[in-house]
Scaffold this active site. Structure first.
Site, mmCIF file in Angstrom:
data_model
loop_
_atom_site.group_PDB
_atom_site.id
_atom_site.type_symbol
_atom_site.label_atom_id
_atom_site.label_comp_id
_atom_site.label_asym_id
_atom_site.label_seq_id
_atom_site.Cartn_x
_atom_site.Cartn_y
_atom_site.Cartn_z
ATOM 1 N N GLU A 151 0.961 -1.006 0.052
ATOM 2 C CA GLU A 151 -0.041 -0.104 -0.021
ATOM 3 C C GLU A 151 0.995 1.295 0.172
ATOM 4 O OE1 GLU A 151 -3.523 1.871 3.016
ATOM 5 O OE2 GLU A 151 -3.224 -0.315 2.902
ATOM 6 N N ASP A 168 0.281 5.486 0.546
ATOM 7 C CA ASP A 168 -0.863 6.180 1.185
ATOM 8 C C ASP A 168 -0.495 7.627 1.050
ATOM 9 O OD1 ASP A 168 -2.207 3.870 2.044
ATOM 10 O OD2 ASP A 168 -1.583 4.032 3.899
ATOM 11 N N GLU A 211 -2.413 10.783 3.059
ATOM 12 C CA GLU A 211 -3.455 10.999 3.847
ATOM 13 C C GLU A 211 -3.475 12.474 4.444
ATOM 14 O OE1 GLU A 211 -4.387 7.084 6.564
ATOM 15 O OE2 GLU A 211 -2.616 7.911 6.873
ATOM 16 N N GLN A 260 0.170 13.328 5.476
ATOM 17 C CA GLN A 260 0.961 12.092 5.880
ATOM 18 C C GLN A 260 0.942 10.780 4.829
ATOM 19 O OE1 GLN A 260 0.507 10.248 9.836
ATOM 20 N NE2 GLN A 260 -0.537 8.567 8.652
ATOM 21 N N ARG A 308 5.630 3.351 8.573
ATOM 22 C CA ARG A 308 6.696 4.120 7.937
ATOM 23 C C ARG A 308 5.918 5.523 7.656
ATOM 24 N NH1 ARG A 308 6.705 -1.116 5.349
ATOM 25 N NH2 ARG A 308 8.952 -2.261 5.555
ATOM 26 N N TRP A 351 -7.429 10.596 16.119
ATOM 27 C CA TRP A 351 -6.038 10.637 16.051
ATOM 28 C C TRP A 351 -5.561 11.751 14.904
ATOM 29 C CZ3 TRP A 351 -3.578 9.990 11.216
ATOM 30 C CH2 TRP A 351 -4.524 9.343 10.159
#
Length: 293
Positions: A102, A104, A106, A119, A130, A196
């Site tokens: 994957e 990402d 974000e 992120q 990571r 979060w």
């Protein structure tokens, strides 16, 4: 043409015009490459632009119709305006299963006036952890910006408006696995993550600002398409040919100009790098010891 045909044609002209005014007209490029994956009633189509909304009932998400092995994916996104604290808008590639790969993007919502944080993360064989975070050097809520993932046999590159912000290099010669054996779909979603997402979860989603809307256009996938009917070995042979532009030697690493851009991003905008987090990783992760950037 008789009166009935004229009336019928007139009806369709009026209906199509009404659909365009109400935002029901579908983006042909979106329809060609993607499909709404969940919360279909949280999508709005306005010409070539697709909007997804988050409210206190649901988020939304879409996925590519096909999977790919290597190539480049681009999408233009205008992120949630105003107070978006607690929300996450994601754009990513992923394979299936517990041992999935994957890549990402974000985008973590913020309180009004604070910089938007992006992120990135890389999963290999189901293992992530990571994360890197940086403040964008522009306001991503006022205009569309292009977010891209370039993936070939030598590297994965995350780009913002063609500026590289992260590179994950192939270090198989150091004994580390590299994501090059699983076809991946392309996805995006918007959801509530106020446990979060903003200041470690200290700032919660203010639902009085809902719906939170992320807008998309400029959908492009230039990759080796992988039919579900072929085996993993066939996919590897099919998509590892040197005839593809992304496997040209010049794309096996960043150019000198791109390297300078990446160093500028890291020096001026990076706010978190898992490689430097000694509390989480008392022993420096192996790839951090070898990645040049």
């Amino acid at each position: 043409m008789g009166p009935v045909s004229s009336l019928t044609n007139g009806f369709w002209v009026v209906l199509i015009s009404l659909m365009m005014v109400l935002g029901w007209a579908r983006s042909s490029k979106f329809d060609q490459l993607f499909q709404a994956r969940w919360a279909l009633d949280h999508f709005v189509y306005q010409g070539d632009t697709v909007q997804m909304k988050l409210d206190n009932f649901s988020g939304a998400g879409f996925s590519s119709k096909n999977k790919y092995m290597f190539g480049k994916v681009n999408v233009q996104i205008k992120l949630v305006e105003g107070d978006s604290a607690g929300t996450v808008t994601a754009f990513y590639m992923s394979s299936d299963g517990p041992k999935h790969h994957e890549f990402d993007f974000e985008f973590l919502g913020n309180t009004s006036g604070e910089p938007y944080i992006v992120q990135t993360n890389v999963y290999v064989n189901g293992v992530g952890n990571r994360e890197q975070r940086l403040n964008l050097w522009f306001d991503p809520t006022t205009a569309f910006h292009t977010y891209s993932i370039l993936w070939n046999q030598r590297q994965v590159v995350f780009l913002v408006d063609d500026t590289p912000i992260r590179v994950h290099s192939n270090l198989e010669h150091k004994g580390l696995p590299f994501p090059k054996d699983q076809a991946m779909g392309v996805y995006s979603s918007i959801w509530n993550a106020d446990d979060w997402a903003t200041q470690g979860g200290r700032v919660k989603t203010d639902w009085s600002h809902a719906p939170f809307i992320a807008s998309y256009r400029g959908f492009e996938i230039d990759g080796c398409e992988c039919p579900t009917t072929v085996t993993a070995a066939q996919v590897s042979r099919r998509c590892s040919s040197k005839r593809y532009w992304w496997d040209e030697p010049r794309l096996s690493e960043l150019s000198l100009h791109q390297s300078h851009q990446l160093l500028w991003v890291r020096a001026n905008h990076m706010i978190y790098d898992y490689c430097a987090d000694t509390a989480r990783f008392p022993v420096t992760p192996v790839e951090c010891q070898h990645h040049r950037h």
